[in-house]
Design a protein around this motif. Structure first.
Motif, PDB file in Angstrom:
ATOM      1  N   LEU A   1       7.653  -9.352   1.404  1.00  0.00           N
ATOM      2  CA  LEU A   1       7.133  -8.452   0.376  1.00  0.00           C
ATOM      3  C   LEU A   1       5.892  -7.794   0.958  1.00  0.00           C
ATOM      4  CD1 LEU A   1       7.103  -7.319  -2.513  1.00  0.00           C
ATOM      5  CD2 LEU A   1       5.805  -9.339  -3.210  1.00  0.00           C
ATOM      6  N   LEU A   2       6.008  -6.512   1.242  1.00  0.00           N
ATOM      7  CA  LEU A   2       4.933  -5.813   1.935  1.00  0.00           C
ATOM      8  C   LEU A   2       4.313  -4.770   1.016  1.00  0.00           C
ATOM      9  CD1 LEU A   2       6.784  -5.137   5.336  1.00  0.00           C
ATOM     10  CD2 LEU A   2       5.606  -7.211   4.595  1.00  0.00           C
TER      11      LEU A   2
ATOM     12  N   LYS B   1       1.786  -6.857  -5.364  1.00  0.00           N
ATOM     13  CA  LYS B   1       2.557  -7.973  -4.800  1.00  0.00           C
ATOM     14  C   LYS B   1       2.394  -9.251  -5.627  1.00  0.00           C
ATOM     15  CE  LYS B   1       0.556  -7.891  -0.720  1.00  0.00           C
ATOM     16  NZ  LYS B   1      -0.404  -6.777  -0.830  1.00  0.00           N
ATOM     17  N   THR B   2       1.148  -9.606  -5.892  1.00  0.00           N
ATOM     18  CA  THR B   2       0.897 -10.861  -6.606  1.00  0.00           C
ATOM     19  C   THR B   2       1.389 -10.777  -8.049  1.00  0.00           C
ATOM     20  OG1 THR B   2      -0.990 -11.280  -5.160  1.00  0.00           O
ATOM     21  CG2 THR B   2      -0.894 -12.550  -7.199  1.00  0.00           C
TER      22      THR B   2
ATOM     23  N   ASP C   1       2.481 -16.420  -1.125  1.00  0.00           N
ATOM     24  CA  ASP C   1       1.658 -15.221  -1.244  1.00  0.00           C
ATOM     25  C   ASP C   1       0.457 -15.339  -0.311  1.00  0.00           C
ATOM     26  OD1 ASP C   1       0.539 -12.884  -2.066  1.00  0.00           O
ATOM     27  OD2 ASP C   1       0.012 -13.553  -4.086  1.00  0.00           O
ATOM     28  N   GLU C   2       0.485 -14.592   0.768  1.00  0.00           N
ATOM     29  CA  GLU C   2      -0.630 -14.583   1.724  1.00  0.00           C
ATOM     30  C   GLU C   2      -0.935 -15.974   2.240  1.00  0.00           C
ATOM     31  OE1 GLU C   2      -2.956 -11.803   2.298  1.00  0.00           O
ATOM     32  OE2 GLU C   2      -1.489 -10.503   1.366  1.00  0.00           O
TER      33      GLU C   2
ATOM     34  N   SER D   1       4.647 -12.743   1.244  1.00  0.00           N
ATOM     35  CA  SER D   1       3.825 -11.546   1.348  1.00  0.00           C
ATOM     36  C   SER D   1       2.802 -11.773   2.449  1.00  0.00           C
ATOM     37  CB  SER D   1       3.116 -11.239   0.033  1.00  0.00           C
ATOM     38  OG  SER D   1       1.966 -12.049  -0.115  1.00  0.00           O
ATOM     39  N   THR D   2       2.557 -10.742   3.222  1.00  0.00           N
ATOM     40  CA  THR D   2       1.609 -10.880   4.328  1.00  0.00           C
ATOM     41  C   THR D   2       1.084  -9.508   4.717  1.00  0.00           C
ATOM     42  OG1 THR D   2       1.311 -11.700   6.587  1.00  0.00           O
ATOM     43  CG2 THR D   2       3.399 -10.654   6.095  1.00  0.00           C
ATOM     44  N   HIS D   3      -0.065  -9.513   5.363  1.00  0.00           N
ATOM     45  CA  HIS D   3      -0.549  -8.281   5.981  1.00  0.00           C
ATOM     46  C   HIS D   3      -0.318  -8.320   7.483  1.00  0.00           C
ATOM     47  CE1 HIS D   3      -2.188  -6.575   2.408  1.00  0.00           C
ATOM     48  NE2 HIS D   3      -2.909  -7.650   2.168  1.00  0.00           N
TER      49      HIS D   3
END
Lengths: 122, 291
Positions: B33-34, B41-42, B152-153, B184-186
């Motif tokens: 999930l970008l 996202k959250t 999430d992150e 989800s990640t950056h």
């Protein structure tokens, strides 16, 4: 390990083809499973499966149900024939262009190639 | 687990975090999930976990998740750095809590993972470093073995070797126990080879949902003489451009047909692939620029 640009499955398929060409993978030899490939290269197993499917479609590999993937008997000959078709366009022509760009006369390039032949080399 | 989202909207007062989003995840894949900060996202993950009453529908394996205890027991959402845990709780207590809430919890695996990430069972959550708290979140997420697991992150504060251990562990456990995992990640570049599908969100809307490899094959960087590049890319979806003297590079989105490849060769243009991370940057709103 991957450049994250062109599809990863294609990069995996190319590596397996290179292994078949070099003889590292022999005819009728079993290749590692998709999960082993996925873990080794740290990629999604579906991506590895896609690479294998492409190689089955191209008849480089064949599937034995419930056992795994194997190198086709004809794979190496087939890949060598394909390589010969593209060799001049992909290898020789760019080399000639490069030689011209940096000012090496083609006669010198030819001499060098002949030396290889005389040395009984490649 | 199959996930179906239909017309999902999430609002906080005047702010619309998720704006009429619809998509379906067929399940048992690793999804990325970008989205940029504040993209939603959250909020989206919270709605999928049944943490908030949806406007629209969120169904897991065909049943609504909100106020559905049976469905929620099959979901695990780990927010970064396990911030839901009480700072005074010991790690062992957090794990007991995880076990109590989830039918699929594997306690042996949880203990194995705490050892791998070097998290002491008697340590209080508040005494863990940020990276260790994130690792504890990963322990809970993976040991839950939930049919829908969302991280999430989860990489926040982890050093590089720990992140790689996280990726390897995730991959191994996914192969042994296939389930729907959403991350989800950056750090897109690092994670992208693990993803089977990506879901890109921006400003509360779905930008695209696509197989990662398909997405990679859709982006092409066209480089050459500026006027030739302009001529070639006319009518195409151009995501971004940059120039250096007379040379120009344009990022185009969309598969190129054979006749286009031939035309590019005729014009002497160079065609190269675009990294997933760069595609993402150009598919979402650029910082301080126009799209």
């Amino acid at each position: 390990m991957f450049d994250d640009r062109s599809p990863i499955y294609r990069q995996i398929a190319d590596r397996i083809k290179a292994d078949v060409l070099s003889g590292a993978l022999k005819a009728d030899e079993q290749v590692m499973s998709t999960n082993q490939y996925a873990a080794y290269y740290r990629i999604n197993p579906a991506t590895a499966a896609k690479a294998f499917q492409q190689l089955v479609d191209e008849q480089v590999l064949y599937k034995k149900r419930g056992i795994g993937m194997f190198v086709s008997t004809r794979a190496r000959d087939m890949l060598r024939a394909q390589g010969r078709e593209t060799f001049f366009g992909e290898v020789v022509d760019p080399m000639v262009a490069e030689a011209r760009a940096i000012g090496i006369p083609l006669a010198e390039v030819i001499r060098r190639i002949e030396q290889h032949e005389n040395n009984g080399g490649v | 687990m199959r996930v179906e989202v239909q017309g999902l909207t999430v609002r906080y007062g005047d702010v619309t975090a998720i704006d009429d989003m619809s998509f379906t995840l067929s399940g048992n894949k690793i999804y990325g999930l970008l989205g940029r900060n504040g993209a939603g996202k959250t909020s989206l993950m919270s709605a999928l976990a049944g943490y908030r009453k949806p406007s629209g529908t969120v169904q897991l394996d065909g049943v609504p998740v909100f106020e559905n205890a049976a469905a929620m027991r099959r979901v695990c959402l780990v927010r970064h750095s396990a911030d839901a845990a009480d700072k005074g709780d010991k790690v062992s207590h957090v794990l007991e809590y995880g076990a109590a809430w989830r039918d699929t919890w594997d306690n042996d695996y949880a203990l194995e993972l705490t050892e791998l990430f070097k998290i002491g069972l008697r340590t209080k959550v508040g005494e863990l470093s940020l990276g260790q708290r994130s690792a504890l979140g990963v322990v809970i997420g993976l040991a839950s073995r939930s049919p829908l697991t969302m991280l999430d992150e989860s990489h926040l504060g982890m050093d590089t070797p720990t992140r790689y251990a996280f990726y390897d562990t995730l991959l191994h456990d996914f192969m042994a126990h296939p389930r729907t995992i959403m991350i989800s990640t950056h750090l897109i570049e690092e994670l992208s080879s693990l993803l089977e599908e990506v879901v890109i969100v921006d400003a509360g809307r779905l930008v695209l949902q696509e197989e990662a490899d398909v997405l990679r094959s859709r982006g092409t960087e066209v480089t050459g003489n500026a006027s030739d590049v302009d001529e070639f890319t006319a009518g195409m979806t151009v995501l971004g451009e940059k120039s250096l003297g007379r040379t120009k590079a344009a990022m185009v989105y969309g598969a190129l047909e054979d006749d286009q490849l031939i035309r590019a060769r005729g014009l002497g243009l160079e065609l190269g692939p675009i990294a997933l991370q760069d595609l993402f940057v150009h598919l979402t709103d650029p910082v301080g620029g126009k799209r």
